[in-house]
Scaffold this active site. Structure first.
Site, mmCIF file in Angstrom:
data_model
loop_
_atom_site.group_PDB
_atom_site.id
_atom_site.type_symbol
_atom_site.label_atom_id
_atom_site.label_comp_id
_atom_site.label_asym_id
_atom_site.label_seq_id
_atom_site.Cartn_x
_atom_site.Cartn_y
_atom_site.Cartn_z
ATOM 1 N N ASN A 91 -2.013 11.549 0.115
ATOM 2 C CA ASN A 91 -0.458 11.524 -0.386
ATOM 3 C C ASN A 91 -0.144 12.663 -1.391
ATOM 4 O O ASN A 91 0.608 13.508 -1.360
ATOM 5 C CB ASN A 91 -0.002 10.036 -0.848
ATOM 6 C CG ASN A 91 -0.821 9.662 -2.006
ATOM 7 O OD1 ASN A 91 -1.972 10.056 -1.963
ATOM 8 N ND2 ASN A 91 -0.050 8.717 -2.743
ATOM 9 N N GLU A 142 -8.026 2.841 -7.554
ATOM 10 C CA GLU A 142 -6.774 2.875 -7.835
ATOM 11 C C GLU A 142 -6.169 2.651 -6.360
ATOM 12 O O GLU A 142 -6.236 3.534 -5.397
ATOM 13 C CB GLU A 142 -6.383 4.052 -8.168
ATOM 14 C CG GLU A 142 -5.104 4.365 -9.012
ATOM 15 C CD GLU A 142 -3.983 4.584 -8.088
ATOM 16 O OE1 GLU A 142 -3.422 3.325 -8.003
ATOM 17 O OE2 GLU A 142 -3.497 5.558 -7.821
ATOM 18 N N CYS A 165 1.931 6.282 -4.718
ATOM 19 C CA CYS A 165 1.730 4.698 -4.868
ATOM 20 C C CYS A 165 2.536 4.233 -5.927
ATOM 21 O O CYS A 165 2.757 2.871 -6.202
ATOM 22 C CB CYS A 165 0.301 4.446 -5.296
ATOM 23 S SG CYS A 165 -0.262 5.728 -6.619
ATOM 24 N N GLU A 182 -7.802 5.070 -15.193
ATOM 25 C CA GLU A 182 -8.202 6.535 -15.005
ATOM 26 C C GLU A 182 -7.447 7.098 -16.235
ATOM 27 O O GLU A 182 -6.513 6.471 -17.031
ATOM 28 C CB GLU A 182 -7.794 6.969 -13.762
ATOM 29 C CG GLU A 182 -8.475 6.547 -12.648
ATOM 30 C CD GLU A 182 -8.072 7.210 -11.326
ATOM 31 O OE1 GLU A 182 -6.898 7.382 -10.804
ATOM 32 O OE2 GLU A 182 -9.021 7.968 -10.774
HETATM 33 O O1 TXE Z 1 -5.958 5.275 3.114
HETATM 34 P P1 TXE Z 1 -7.442 4.786 3.094
HETATM 35 P P2 TXE Z 1 -5.131 5.883 4.046
HETATM 36 C C1 TXE Z 1 -2.273 3.080 1.371
HETATM 37 C C2 TXE Z 1 -1.038 3.184 1.923
HETATM 38 C C3 TXE Z 1 -1.649 3.806 3.405
HETATM 39 C C4 TXE Z 1 -2.806 3.004 3.633
HETATM 40 C C5 TXE Z 1 -3.821 3.725 4.202
HETATM 41 O O2 TXE Z 1 -0.469 2.101 2.369
HETATM 42 O O3 TXE Z 1 -0.638 3.645 4.452
HETATM 43 O O4 TXE Z 1 -3.325 3.031 2.221
HETATM 44 O O5 TXE Z 1 -3.867 5.044 4.068
HETATM 45 C C6 TXE Z 1 -11.499 7.480 2.421
HETATM 46 N N1 TXE Z 1 -15.681 4.411 2.687
HETATM 47 N N2 TXE Z 1 -2.370 4.454 0.457
HETATM 48 O O6 TXE Z 1 -5.703 5.550 5.404
HETATM 49 O O7 TXE Z 1 -8.139 4.732 4.589
HETATM 50 C C7 TXE Z 1 -10.604 8.136 3.433
HETATM 51 O O8 TXE Z 1 -11.359 9.180 4.215
HETATM 52 C C8 TXE Z 1 -15.296 5.242 2.047
HETATM 53 C C9 TXE Z 1 -2.204 4.134 -1.036
HETATM 54 O O9 TXE Z 1 -4.996 7.477 3.911
HETATM 55 O O10 TXE Z 1 -7.815 4.044 2.112
HETATM 56 C C10 TXE Z 1 -9.865 8.859 2.409
HETATM 57 O O11 TXE Z 1 -10.251 9.990 1.804
HETATM 58 N N3 TXE Z 1 -14.262 6.094 1.985
HETATM 59 C C11 TXE Z 1 -2.802 5.208 -1.774
HETATM 60 C C12 TXE Z 1 -9.719 7.579 1.334
HETATM 61 O O12 TXE Z 1 -10.839 6.947 1.576
HETATM 62 C C13 TXE Z 1 -13.356 5.761 2.848
HETATM 63 C C14 TXE Z 1 -2.891 6.476 -1.245
HETATM 64 C C15 TXE Z 1 -8.143 7.047 1.349
HETATM 65 O O13 TXE Z 1 -8.261 6.387 2.637
HETATM 66 C C16 TXE Z 1 -13.408 4.471 3.807
HETATM 67 C C17 TXE Z 1 -2.883 6.607 0.444
HETATM 68 C C18 TXE Z 1 -14.808 3.897 3.457
HETATM 69 N N4 TXE Z 1 -15.145 2.981 4.370
HETATM 70 C C19 TXE Z 1 -2.816 5.292 0.813
HETATM 71 N N5 TXE Z 1 -12.433 4.539 4.506
HETATM 72 C C20 TXE Z 1 -2.139 5.134 -3.207
HETATM 73 N N6 TXE Z 1 -2.355 3.996 -4.053
HETATM 74 O O14 TXE Z 1 -2.283 6.116 -3.724
HETATM 75 C C21 TXE Z 1 -11.630 5.323 4.288
HETATM 76 N N7 TXE Z 1 -12.030 6.154 3.400
#
Ligand code: TXE
Length: 482
Positions: free
Chosen positions: A152, A250, A284, A463
């Site tokens: 994001n 986070e 977020c 953080e």
């Molecule tokens: O997040 P992911 P996504 C929330 C928001 C969104 C949902 C999914 O609701 O719709 O999360 O988004 C890595 N081991 N937020 O799919 O999957 C992945 O490659 C290690 C809130 O993007 O959590 C990416 O680099 N790493 C949020 C990162 O984790 C892993 C911002 C985030 O991916 C992994 C974005 C694993 N098993 C989404 N699986 C906020 N709070 O700011 C995934 N990743």
């Protein structure tokens, strides 16, 4: 075009994944593939960790002054290429170019500058035992740490983790989101240009469940700083906790805005529109549950709907677009499905919530109209689950106590916003809100020295400022008897 095929940055070199495989990278504004990302796996992560291990003795012993100079130079290179970075971020993520230019990239360079200088002022405590001994706390870098960031705010959040980790003397293996890898790739080039020694920072691209998970599982990675979804956070904790890794998570939010009748209505409206729909609600910290005191509820509702309908959704590169495209087809489908769910749960969609079909170049892009929904109970799924899109719900309340109960009524606890001119009320409410951050009469006003993070299911750890430098160092107490 040379940069159509992105590269990993390992041991100072820009190289493909060992497997030679690539993943498609989409432009959300057109829905078309425009570049390719290395599909890295545990072999690439192993190479990155090996490089980091070799670099650690040099980097950690280099001295603060030299580390400061190099990190500050990385900030300079980002600043000198601001426009190129901003365009890349906008193209990769779908966000308006104006936002990438005014928020994302300036903040990425500020992260490097802030932590480059912060480390010069970082100090530790001492504890005197009168007439007997003195204790002091040595704060030493952890070694190799992992930084994993979401899509994001791509470069903004990536550097928010990497900069303090490096400043504290660690070597880093980092992975950006597979959905927005471009500016991380450009950062790798900036690091080379700034003279960062090989292996100090390694950027590995690829899928979360493959490359990301290999970082978490690697025994030599001592700490993980992660921002992303709550479910992913849980998975990471399950792997990392039994290995006794330090964790900073986070995670998601479902942030409340509490609007009292005695607020500065005009200012509140301006900031509430921002907190609802900035970055298409994909921050977020966006406020997605809006609670309004009953006496001004109707006035607020009508004004919010009017202003929301006035927002221009369109080409991220156009200066008149307030909102660009959502990050992916899958995410657009998810957000739209929540608008349907809201209707099933008895809500009324007052405006927006539908897909926008564009013409020409933008035909396949992921666009939707921002939505305002009313008439839902607090405990329904729409009000309990993170939607992470341009969708807000509004609800009236009568008393201060009720507003706090509603605001605290989810599993999340990231941020909250309170609007009132009564300073005593503002402080009373701030004290009772279950959230890591409370904004009073403002939103997203950030001082990089302050602790940043969430309570409840919004995360673990903080953080920002000294909190980040403490996270990335191991405290060791030395007791000297005299
Ligand atoms: O997040 P992911 P996504 C929330 C928001 C969104 C949902 C999914 O609701 O719709 O999360 O988004 C890595 N081991 N937020 O799919 O999957 C992945 O490659 C290690 C809130 O993007 O959590 C990416 O680099 N790493 C949020 C990162 O984790 C892993 C911002 C985030 O991916 C992994 C974005 C694993 N098993 C989404 N699986 C906020 N709070 O700011 C995934 N990743």
């Amino acid at each position: 075009m040379a940069d159509k095929y992105l590269k990993n940055y390992i041991n100072g070199a820009l190289i493909p994944a060992e497997s030679g495989e690539y993943l498609d990278n989409y432009n959300p504004s057109t829905g078309k593939v425009y570049s390719y990302i290395p599909d890295s796996d545990e072999t690439d992560i192993k190479n990155a960790v090996d490089a980091a291990e070799k670099a650690f003795p040099i980097w950690s012993k280099m001295g603060l002054e030299k580390r400061f100079r190099i990190l500050n130079r990385i900030a300079d290179v980002i600043e000198q290429n601001m426009d190129e970075f901003a365009k890349a971020e906008s193209r990769d993520n779908g966000k308006p170019l104006s936002m990438a230019r005014n928020v994302d990239i300036p903040r990425a360079q500020a992260n490097f500058r802030f932590f480059a200088t912060a480390i010069l002022h970082f100090s530790s405590e001492s504890h005197h035992m009168e007439g007997e001994a003195i204790n002091f706390t040595l704060r030493q870098p952890l070694g190799i740490v992992g930084c994993i960031s979401p899509w994001n705010l791509p470069l903004y959040l990536f550097t928010w983790k990497i900069a303090p980790a490096l400043a504290a003397g660690n070597c880093v293996v980092a992975k950006p989101s597979e959905m927005t890898p471009m500016t991380a790739f450009m950062l790798a080039k900036a690091c080379k240009e700034a003279g960062l020694p090989p292996g100090v920072l390694n950027i590995v691209h690829g899928l979360g469940g493959k490359a990301g998970q290999a970082i978490i599982e690697h025994p030599k990675v001592k700490a993980i700083s992660f921002t992303g979804g709550t479910e992913t956070g849980k998975k990471i904790a399950q792997i990392a906790a039994p290995m006794f890794k330090k964790l900073s998570l986070e995670l998601g939010g479902k942030n409340p805005n509490i609007i009292f009748e005695d607020c500065d209505f005009d200012q509140m409206m301006v900031d509430t529109l921002r907190s609802s729909f900035s970055n298409s609600g994909q921050i977020c910290l966006c406020g997605s549950r809006i609670y309004v005191q009953r006496s001004i509820y109707e006035k607020f509702r009508d004004e919010l709907v009017k202003r929301t309908q006035f927002l221009k959704v369109g080409d991220p590169f156009s200066s008149i677009s307030d909102l660009g495209a959502l990050v992916s087809q899958q995410h657009l489908d998810k957000v739209l499905s929540y608008v349907n769910l809201a209707e099933v749960e008895g809500g009324t969609v007052l405006c927006g919530g539908t897909k926008i079909e564009m013409d020409g170049e933008l035909e396949g892009g992921y666009y939707m109209r921002p939505a305002v929904i009313e008439g839902l109970p607090n405990n329904c799924r729409t009000n309990q689950e993170e939607i992470f899109g341009p969708v807000v719900t509004i609800q009236p309340f009568d008393t201060e106590e009720e507003s706090i109960e509603l605001a605290n009524g989810t599993q999340f606890g990231l941020s909250s916003t309170v609007w009132t001119q009564d300073i005593s009320k503002a402080n009373r409410v701030a004290e009772k809100l279950q959230a890591g951050i409370v904004w009073i009469n403002c939103w997203l006003l950030r001082d990089l020295r302050t602790p940043f993070g969430g309570a409840k299911s919004s995360g673990v750890g903080r953080e920002g400022g000294l909190e980040a430098l403490r996270f990335f160092t191991e405290p060791k107490n030395v007791c000297i008897k005299y």
